[in-house]
Design an enzyme around this catalytic site. Structure first.
Site, short mmCIF file in Angstrom:
data_model
loop_
_atom_site.label_atom_id
_atom_site.label_comp_id
_atom_site.label_asym_id
_atom_site.label_seq_id
_atom_site.Cartn_x
_atom_site.Cartn_y
_atom_site.Cartn_z
N PRO A 89 0.81 -1.21 0.00
CG PRO A 89 -0.66 -1.46 1.80
CD PRO A 89 0.60 -2.00 1.23
CD GLU A 116 -1.62 -5.91 9.66
OE1 GLU A 116 -2.42 -6.61 9.03
OE2 GLU A 116 -1.69 -4.67 9.71
NE ARG A 154 -4.64 -3.58 -22.38
CZ ARG A 154 -4.60 -2.40 -23.01
NH1 ARG A 154 -3.69 -1.51 -22.68
NH2 ARG A 154 -5.46 -2.14 -23.98
CG ASP A 169 -5.29 1.46 -24.07
OD1 ASP A 169 -4.42 2.32 -23.83
OD2 ASP A 169 -5.22 0.29 -23.71
#
Ligand SMILES: COc1cccc(Cn2ccc3ccc(-c4cc(N)[nH]n4)cc32)c1
Length: 239
Positions: A89, A116, A154, A169
């Site tokens: 995170p 954690e 991709r 895109d």
């Protein structure tokens, strides 16, 4: 390209690696995808990969030994030095530009933890990139790794049927994508914009660019600062 994922739950990747575009990319030999359980590298009696944090506090921390042993085993046969990508995170926000950068690597190794957090020595001495997919906390690194792998693979030549779609895109132009339509030309009184049926490709390209600019202005004005716009486009947007 070779992509290895170090995880405690390799089975989570079976669906993603075995189907659709990623599955076909493997069949075509464009990319080699593997999920490896790093518990196999735990060198203690109970095969533990986590432990209590020094200094106390809640949660468990991923031990360094299994991760170092697993990465060193994967790297030993590598040609070019692989990028070791830690999902967390607190990492750098993952963007299309980062996907393009990673797509030029020969070998990527993703480190997916749980608990954690990770022993800091993994970050300091093993990892080359730390990535977050957004400002929210997930239970582990597997889903973020799947997102990054999907966005990277991709972009590899030959993966998408229509080569241009990876280039035009959303975000690749720095703008949001224009609206798309397909048959029927009229559906319950809702008509496809005339210009798209005109066959006039110059007008179609101009309309699409204008729609991308408008949509970006309405939904993500923050992207306009970095986008490559002509002076005419910039003044038009500022009107
Ligand atoms: C490390 O700091 C943490 C603090 C509290 C919980 C967790 C849970 N967790 C474990 C490994 C892991 C890997 C990635 C992520 C993650 C990534 C994004 N964008 N959100 N969540 C979350 C992860 C980790």
């Amino acid at each position: 390209m070779k992509i290895d994922v170090l995880t405690l739950f390799p089975e989570m990747f079976n669906g993603v690696f075995g189907t659709s575009i990623l599955g076909k990319a493997q069949e075509k030999g464009i990319v080699e995808l593997a999920a490896i359980n790093f518990r196999a590298y735990a060198n203690n009696k109970h095969n533990t990969v986590d432990d209590y944090p020094y200094g106390g506090g809640g949660g468990m921390v991923l031990k360094p030994e299994p991760m170092f042993a697993a990465v060193e085993d994967l790297v030993k046969d590598a040609g070019e030095k692989p990028r070791i990508v830690l999902m967390c995170p607190q990492g750098e926000r993952f963007t299309q530009r980062k996907a393009e950068e990673l797509s030029s690597a020969e070998h990527l190794i993703f480190v997916c933890g749980h608990y954690e957090g990770y022993d800091e020595r993994i970050r300091e001495h093993l990892v080359t990139d730390e990535l977050s997919i957004g400002d929210y906390v997930l239970t582990g690194g597997e889903l973020p790794a799947m997102v990054v792998i999907d966005a990277v693979v991709r972009l590899l030549p030959g993966v998408l049927g229509n080569e241009t779609s990876a280039v035009t895109d959303s975000f690749s132009t720095g703008l949001l994508e224009y609206p798309h339509y397909t048959r029927p030309a009229s559906f319950r009184g809702m008509d496809v914009p005339e210009v798209l049926i005109s066959g006039h490709h110059g007008r179609i390209d101009a309309w699409r660019r204008e729609q991308s600019l408008l949509r970006t202005l309405q939904r993500r004005p923050d992207l306009l600062e970095q986008a490559e716009l002509s002076a005419k486009e910039r003044s038009w947007l500022e009107e």
